[in-house]
Design a protein around this motif. Structure first.
Motif, PDB file in Angstrom:
ATOM      1  N   GLU A  42     -13.547   4.153 -19.050  1.00  0.00           N
ATOM      2  CA  GLU A  42     -14.133   5.129 -18.144  1.00  0.00           C
ATOM      3  C   GLU A  42     -15.284   5.849 -18.835  1.00  0.00           C
ATOM      4  O   GLU A  42     -15.383   5.857 -20.065  1.00  0.00           O
ATOM      5  CB  GLU A  42     -13.077   6.140 -17.702  1.00  0.00           C
ATOM      6  N   PRO A  43     -16.178   6.458 -18.060  1.00  0.00           N
ATOM      7  CA  PRO A  43     -17.302   7.199 -18.668  1.00  0.00           C
ATOM      8  C   PRO A  43     -16.806   8.296 -19.599  1.00  0.00           C
ATOM      9  O   PRO A  43     -15.740   8.879 -19.395  1.00  0.00           O
ATOM     10  CB  PRO A  43     -18.028   7.797 -17.452  1.00  0.00           C
ATOM     11  N   ASP A  44     -17.609   8.614 -20.603  1.00  0.00           N
ATOM     12  CA  ASP A  44     -17.231   9.624 -21.589  1.00  0.00           C
ATOM     13  C   ASP A  44     -17.059  11.010 -20.979  1.00  0.00           C
ATOM     14  O   ASP A  44     -16.353  11.856 -21.529  1.00  0.00           O
ATOM     15  CB  ASP A  44     -18.290   9.696 -22.705  1.00  0.00           C
ATOM     16  N   ASP A  45     -17.751  11.257 -19.830  1.00  0.00           N
ATOM     17  CA  ASP A  45     -17.718  12.606 -19.278  1.00  0.00           C
ATOM     18  C   ASP A  45     -16.485  12.900 -18.432  1.00  0.00           C
ATOM     19  O   ASP A  45     -16.340  13.997 -17.909  1.00  0.00           O
ATOM     20  CB  ASP A  45     -18.983  12.877 -18.465  1.00  0.00           C
ATOM     21  N   VAL A  46     -15.570  11.929 -18.291  1.00  0.00           N
ATOM     22  CA  VAL A  46     -14.400  12.124 -17.441  1.00  0.00           C
ATOM     23  C   VAL A  46     -13.551  13.288 -17.929  1.00  0.00           C
ATOM     24  O   VAL A  46     -13.014  14.061 -17.136  1.00  0.00           O
ATOM     25  CB  VAL A  46     -13.555  10.832 -17.374  1.00  0.00           C
ATOM     26  N   ARG A  96     -19.665  15.399 -15.203  1.00  0.00           N
ATOM     27  CA  ARG A  96     -21.001  15.775 -15.684  1.00  0.00           C
ATOM     28  C   ARG A  96     -22.070  14.828 -15.155  1.00  0.00           C
ATOM     29  O   ARG A  96     -23.186  15.236 -14.836  1.00  0.00           O
ATOM     30  CB  ARG A  96     -20.987  15.768 -17.207  1.00  0.00           C
ATOM     31  N   GLY A  97     -21.727  13.546 -15.039  1.00  0.00           N
ATOM     32  CA  GLY A  97     -22.688  12.568 -14.535  1.00  0.00           C
ATOM     33  C   GLY A  97     -23.147  12.849 -13.121  1.00  0.00           C
ATOM     34  O   GLY A  97     -24.257  12.461 -12.719  1.00  0.00           O
ATOM     35  N   ASP A  98     -22.306  13.517 -12.322  1.00  0.00           N
ATOM     36  CA  ASP A  98     -22.683  13.846 -10.950  1.00  0.00           C
ATOM     37  C   ASP A  98     -23.856  14.813 -10.905  1.00  0.00           C
ATOM     38  O   ASP A  98     -24.558  14.897  -9.883  1.00  0.00           O
ATOM     39  CB  ASP A  98     -21.499  14.465 -10.201  1.00  0.00           C
ATOM     40  N   LEU A  99     -24.078  15.552 -11.991  1.00  0.00           N
ATOM     41  CA  LEU A  99     -25.162  16.536 -12.003  1.00  0.00           C
ATOM     42  C   LEU A  99     -26.524  15.863 -11.961  1.00  0.00           C
ATOM     43  O   LEU A  99     -27.502  16.451 -11.487  1.00  0.00           O
ATOM     44  CB  LEU A  99     -25.066  17.414 -13.247  1.00  0.00           C
ATOM     45  N   ILE A 100     -26.609  14.621 -12.445  1.00  0.00           N
ATOM     46  CA  ILE A 100     -27.893  13.924 -12.442  1.00  0.00           C
ATOM     47  C   ILE A 100     -28.377  13.729 -11.016  1.00  0.00           C
ATOM     48  O   ILE A 100     -29.543  13.980 -10.693  1.00  0.00           O
ATOM     49  CB  ILE A 100     -27.771  12.564 -13.162  1.00  0.00           C
ATOM     50  N   VAL A 101     -27.460  13.298 -10.137  1.00  0.00           N
ATOM     51  CA  VAL A 101     -27.830  13.096  -8.739  1.00  0.00           C
ATOM     52  C   VAL A 101     -28.267  14.410  -8.110  1.00  0.00           C
ATOM     53  O   VAL A 101     -29.277  14.486  -7.408  1.00  0.00           O
ATOM     54  CB  VAL A 101     -26.657  12.487  -7.950  1.00  0.00           C
ATOM     55  N   LYS A 102     -27.504  15.478  -8.365  1.00  0.00           N
ATOM     56  CA  LYS A 102     -27.842  16.779  -7.791  1.00  0.00           C
ATOM     57  C   LYS A 102     -29.196  17.272  -8.291  1.00  0.00           C
ATOM     58  O   LYS A 102     -29.988  17.842  -7.527  1.00  0.00           O
ATOM     59  CB  LYS A 102     -26.752  17.796  -8.141  1.00  0.00           C
ATOM     60  N   ASP A 103     -29.469  17.058  -9.568  1.00  0.00           N
ATOM     61  CA  ASP A 103     -30.715  17.539 -10.147  1.00  0.00           C
ATOM     62  C   ASP A 103     -31.906  16.833  -9.514  1.00  0.00           C
ATOM     63  O   ASP A 103     -32.898  17.469  -9.134  1.00  0.00           O
ATOM     64  CB  ASP A 103     -30.701  17.309 -11.656  1.00  0.00           C
ATOM     65  N   TYR A 104     -31.837  15.516  -9.372  1.00  0.00           N
ATOM     66  CA  TYR A 104     -32.937  14.775  -8.772  1.00  0.00           C
ATOM     67  C   TYR A 104     -33.066  15.087  -7.286  1.00  0.00           C
ATOM     68  O   TYR A 104     -34.178  15.114  -6.747  1.00  0.00           O
ATOM     69  CB  TYR A 104     -32.757  13.269  -8.991  1.00  0.00           C
ATOM     70  N   ARG A 105     -31.945  15.336  -6.622  1.00  0.00           N
ATOM     71  CA  ARG A 105     -32.016  15.728  -5.215  1.00  0.00           C
ATOM     72  C   ARG A 105     -32.702  17.094  -5.068  1.00  0.00           C
ATOM     73  O   ARG A 105     -33.509  17.295  -4.155  1.00  0.00           O
ATOM     74  CB  ARG A 105     -30.612  15.771  -4.611  1.00  0.00           C
TER      75      ARG A 105
END
Length: 281
Positions: free
Chosen positions: A36-40, A160-169
């Motif tokens: 799983e991703p490290d940020d889990v 934490r990875g979900d923040l990338i989508v929010k930031d670009y949005r």
């Protein structure tokens, strides 16, 4: 008496800490084994969440009973505890056990202090208290709450990875300031697609200003693009069964790119749709 308790509060507090540490290590191992991703297992950093969503304001709303499972992040202590507030090392042991002992003796534990963003809470002060409450099987804790308002809705943030989508949005909506239903309708899975769509809308707006011979601000261009370009195209795509398993915005991006690549035109008509249907991926 359960196997978790010896009847001696100090010994039980020590066992509580060791149990919490063991669970943290096992969780980290399970994450590695499942690839799983490290940020889990990493708690959400408050500053990164606010940066991604865009800060608008804040207000103190006072003392509230707060569910522990809604506390997902930290203002400044992310390295000492994992996502479920289990200790990541023995560094916090002394203070942790002192609080666990006080809790087992029935002593009053001061409320923690948190920021609230949507339904999520981020600890300002009280990380050890949250960790002990989790270890003792509690479901809630008292907290002094400050509510933070953000430009984007925080729903959908888990890791934490979900923040990338929010930031670009957020950046996309600064370039293309849609409102209301139009704002909610544009959903992309790949964060990089927001940058590409932003450039597409700006190019569309430039052509519009050339055609009309007048300067138009971003708000006007965004509204005109959505009403006269995006909505009609998506309607045609639905009728032609060209949405597929994409979001509507992703389908629009694909078909707009294919239209120009195949036909070298910016127009939309039945011939364009038929050509794209025959080339459907």
């Amino acid at each position: 008496m359960s196997s978790r308790e010896t009847g001696f509060p100090r010994a039980d507090a020590e066992h509580d800490f060791l149990r919490a540490r063991r669970r943290q290590v096992l969780s980290r191992l399970a994450t590695w084994l499942r690839r799983e991703p490290d940020d889990v297992n990493i708690m959400l950093p408050f500053d990164e969440v606010v940066d991604a969503l865009g800060w608008e304001g804040e207000r103190r709303i006072g003392l509230r009973v707060t569910r522990l499972d809604s506390i997902v992040g930290s203002v400044n202590r992310g390295r000492d505890f994992d996502r479920r507030f289990r200790p990541t090392s023995g560094r916090v042991r002394q203070r942790w056990e002192r609080l666990a002992l006080a809790s087992r003796r029935g002593e009053a534990i001061p409320p923690i202090e948190v920021y609230r963003i949507g339904e999520l809470h981020f600890v300002i002060d009280g990380h050890h208290r949250v960790s002990v409450a989790h270890a003792l099987g509690l479901e809630s804790i008292e907290a002094h709450v400050t509510e933070v308002r953000t430009k984007l809705n925080p729903s959908g943030i888990r890791y934490r990875g979900d923040l990338i989508v929010k930031d670009y949005r957020r950046l996309f909506l600064e370039r293309v300031p849609l409102t209301g239903q139009a704002r909610a309708a544009i959903v992309l899975s790949d964060p990089w697609d927001y940058a590409e769509l932003g450039e597409h809308v700006e190019a569309w707006g430039f052509r519009l200003m050339q055609d009309e011979g007048a300067f138009l601000d971003r708000v006007t261009i965004a509204a005109r693009w959505y009403e006269t370009e995006y909505e009609p195209v998506v309607r045609m795509l639905r009728q032609a069964d060209l949405i597929g398993d994409r979001t509507e915005a992703e389908a629009y991006m694909w078909v707009a790119g294919e239209r120009y690549r195949l036909i070298r035109t910016h127009r939309w008509d039945d011939d364009v749709i038929e050509t794209l249907r025959n080339r459907k991926r």
